[in-house]
Write an enzyme that holds these catalytic residues in place. Structure first.
Site, PDB file in Angstrom:
ATOM      1  N   ASP A 244      -8.492  16.092  -9.537  1.00  0.00           N
ATOM      2  CA  ASP A 244      -9.643  16.047 -10.427  1.00  0.00           C
ATOM      3  C   ASP A 244     -10.568  14.933  -9.921  1.00  0.00           C
ATOM      4  O   ASP A 244     -10.115  13.808  -9.669  1.00  0.00           O
ATOM      5  CB  ASP A 244      -9.199  15.755 -11.862  1.00  0.00           C
ATOM      6  CG  ASP A 244     -10.338  15.847 -12.844  1.00  0.00           C
ATOM      7  OD1 ASP A 244     -10.483  16.891 -13.479  1.00  0.00           O
ATOM      8  OD2 ASP A 244     -11.099  14.860 -12.976  1.00  0.00           O
ATOM      9  N   ILE A 245     -11.856  15.241  -9.775  1.00  0.00           N
ATOM     10  CA  ILE A 245     -12.817  14.242  -9.293  1.00  0.00           C
ATOM     11  C   ILE A 245     -13.042  13.196 -10.385  1.00  0.00           C
ATOM     12  O   ILE A 245     -13.342  13.550 -11.536  1.00  0.00           O
ATOM     13  CB  ILE A 245     -14.154  14.904  -8.905  1.00  0.00           C
ATOM     14  CG1 ILE A 245     -13.935  15.929  -7.789  1.00  0.00           C
ATOM     15  CG2 ILE A 245     -15.174  13.851  -8.463  1.00  0.00           C
ATOM     16  CD1 ILE A 245     -15.173  16.738  -7.440  1.00  0.00           C
ATOM     17  N   GLU A 287     -14.396  20.535 -12.166  1.00  0.00           N
ATOM     18  CA  GLU A 287     -14.189  19.635 -11.025  1.00  0.00           C
ATOM     19  C   GLU A 287     -12.712  19.499 -10.664  1.00  0.00           C
ATOM     20  O   GLU A 287     -12.307  18.558  -9.988  1.00  0.00           O
ATOM     21  CB  GLU A 287     -14.771  18.249 -11.328  1.00  0.00           C
ATOM     22  CG  GLU A 287     -14.079  17.463 -12.427  1.00  0.00           C
ATOM     23  CD  GLU A 287     -14.608  17.765 -13.832  1.00  0.00           C
ATOM     24  OE1 GLU A 287     -14.404  16.924 -14.719  1.00  0.00           O
ATOM     25  OE2 GLU A 287     -15.230  18.830 -14.030  1.00  0.00           O
TER      26      GLU A 287
END
Length: 376
Positions: A244-245, A287
């Site tokens: 996950d960004i 994301e």
């Protein structure tokens, strides 16, 4: 009189032997046709059960090489996802020498492609030069591959690819030229391959996220279920990475959604470039990204995850003259018959997802490992 009678008997015996020989030849020929038909059924079954383009191309290459007794082969195909305007060889070859200074590409507008779509046949390079004398650039490129035969993959007047056969393996007494029977045989294989390539290309487009060029969630789970069953049967490890960004919302809020798309594409490329062909990366949603690592234990999975995390951390992005840095958090789960024998793809991904949130809770920009229900 006795001698005469003996002569007539010899003539009759010779005649019978000739008839028996002819009959045996007919039977042998018939048996060969039956065998070849059985081979084609097996080839068709093999092509139909392979829905991913790269494994399919590999299967086509090895089957064509084995059937035609050649040392190598390659296939030029269009990459629809990258909006290619030509048929490219890329890494779709085996056993043939490639000149790294040459772009192995045939334009969709070339005279060669136009000729192929109008002629359902197979050709040697000299034959092609005779039929399409003004396709000089493509011929120069093809000559570097030393093809013994060029085989268009045609389906409903559409060219789905170009199969190039390498040098033939000669056996004592075998003619150097392809027989008409062999040409018909490879043309049949090409027809089956063309249908399979067309279907695989459609599946490729339907199962791929157009922005990141990674697989979509539904397709990822479908393949993961199969891989999980295989890992259980073969007693192999199977690892899942979930990423996950970190603070992704700030890119959208500060620079706009176009910048957010740019960040997603950059991260997706790093992930895809960091894994093997047999592995699979997926845009899980928003994301978040998921990666499946085949036959990989926890140590190997951690090395891959850390490589991805560090590459992203060390890269400086520039968007509209704005310099940006980003980080990513990760979680790992590993299927094992002995230690974590989960039989559900969803359960294995959920374990990696829980490990991901441990990373986020502990400061982000790190990778955590799930051990069954227990998070490390």
């Amino acid at each position: 009189m006795a001698t005469k009678a003996k002569g007539k008997g010899t003539k009759k015996k010779t005649s019978e032997s000739s008839a028996e020989k002819e009959e045996n030849e007919v039977i042998a020929d018939f048996e060969k046709h039956i065998y070849d038909l059985q081979q084609m059924l097996e080839i068709s079954r093999s092509f139909c059960t392979t829905i991913e383009l790269n494994p399919l191309v590999e299967s086509i290459l090895y089957i064509a090489m084995a059937q035609m007794r050649v040392t190598g082969a390659g296939i030029f195909v269009i990459n629809e996802l990258n909006d290619e305007k030509g048929y490219v060889l890329s890494d779709h070859y085996s056993g043939i020498a490639i000149d790294p200074t040459i772009e192995y590409r045939i334009s969709v507008d070339s005279k060669l492609v136009e000729f192929f779509t109008q002629s359902n046949n197979v050709f040697t390079l000299p034959e092609l030069k005779e039929y399409v004398p003004d396709a000089g650039k493509e011929f120069s490129m093809l000559e570097t591959l030393s093809p013994s035969l060029v085989v268009p993959l045609i389906l409903k007047n559409r060219l789905n690819g170009i199969l190039v056969m390498g040098e033939r393996i000669f056996i004592d007494g075998m003619e150097s030229a392809y027989t008409n029977y062999e040409r018909d045989e490879i043309q049949t294989i090409a027809s089956l391959a063309s249908v399979a390539v067309h279907n695989a290309s459609l599946i490729e487009q339907a199962s791929t996220d157009m922005m990141t060029h990674l697989k979509l969630k539904f397709f990822f789970f479908n393949i993961l279920e199969d891989k999980l069953d295989n890992a259980f049967a073969q007693n192999e490890k199977l690892s899942i990475l979930m990423f996950d960004i970190d603070f992704f919302k700030k890119f959208n809020d500060t620079y706009g959604h176009a910048c957010g798309d740019y960040v997603l594409q950059h991260v997706a490329k790093i992930i895809k470039d960091s894994i093997r062909d047999e592995d699979m990366a997926c845009r899980y949603g928003g994301e978040e990204f998921t990666v499946m690592l085949c036959n990989t234990d926890v140590e190997g999975a951690y090395l891959v995850a850390e490589r991805i995390r560090k590459r992203i951390e060390e890269t400086e992005l520039v968007y509209e003259n704005n310099k940006m840095n980003l980080t990513i958090s990760g979680g790992i789960s590993v299927f094992s018959v002995d230690d974590n024998p989960v039989r559900s793809a969803r359960a294995l991904v959920d374990q990696a997802d829980k490990a991901l949130y441990v990373s986020k809770a502990n400061g982000r920009n790190r990778v955590s490992v799930a051990d069954g229900e227990e998070i490390k």
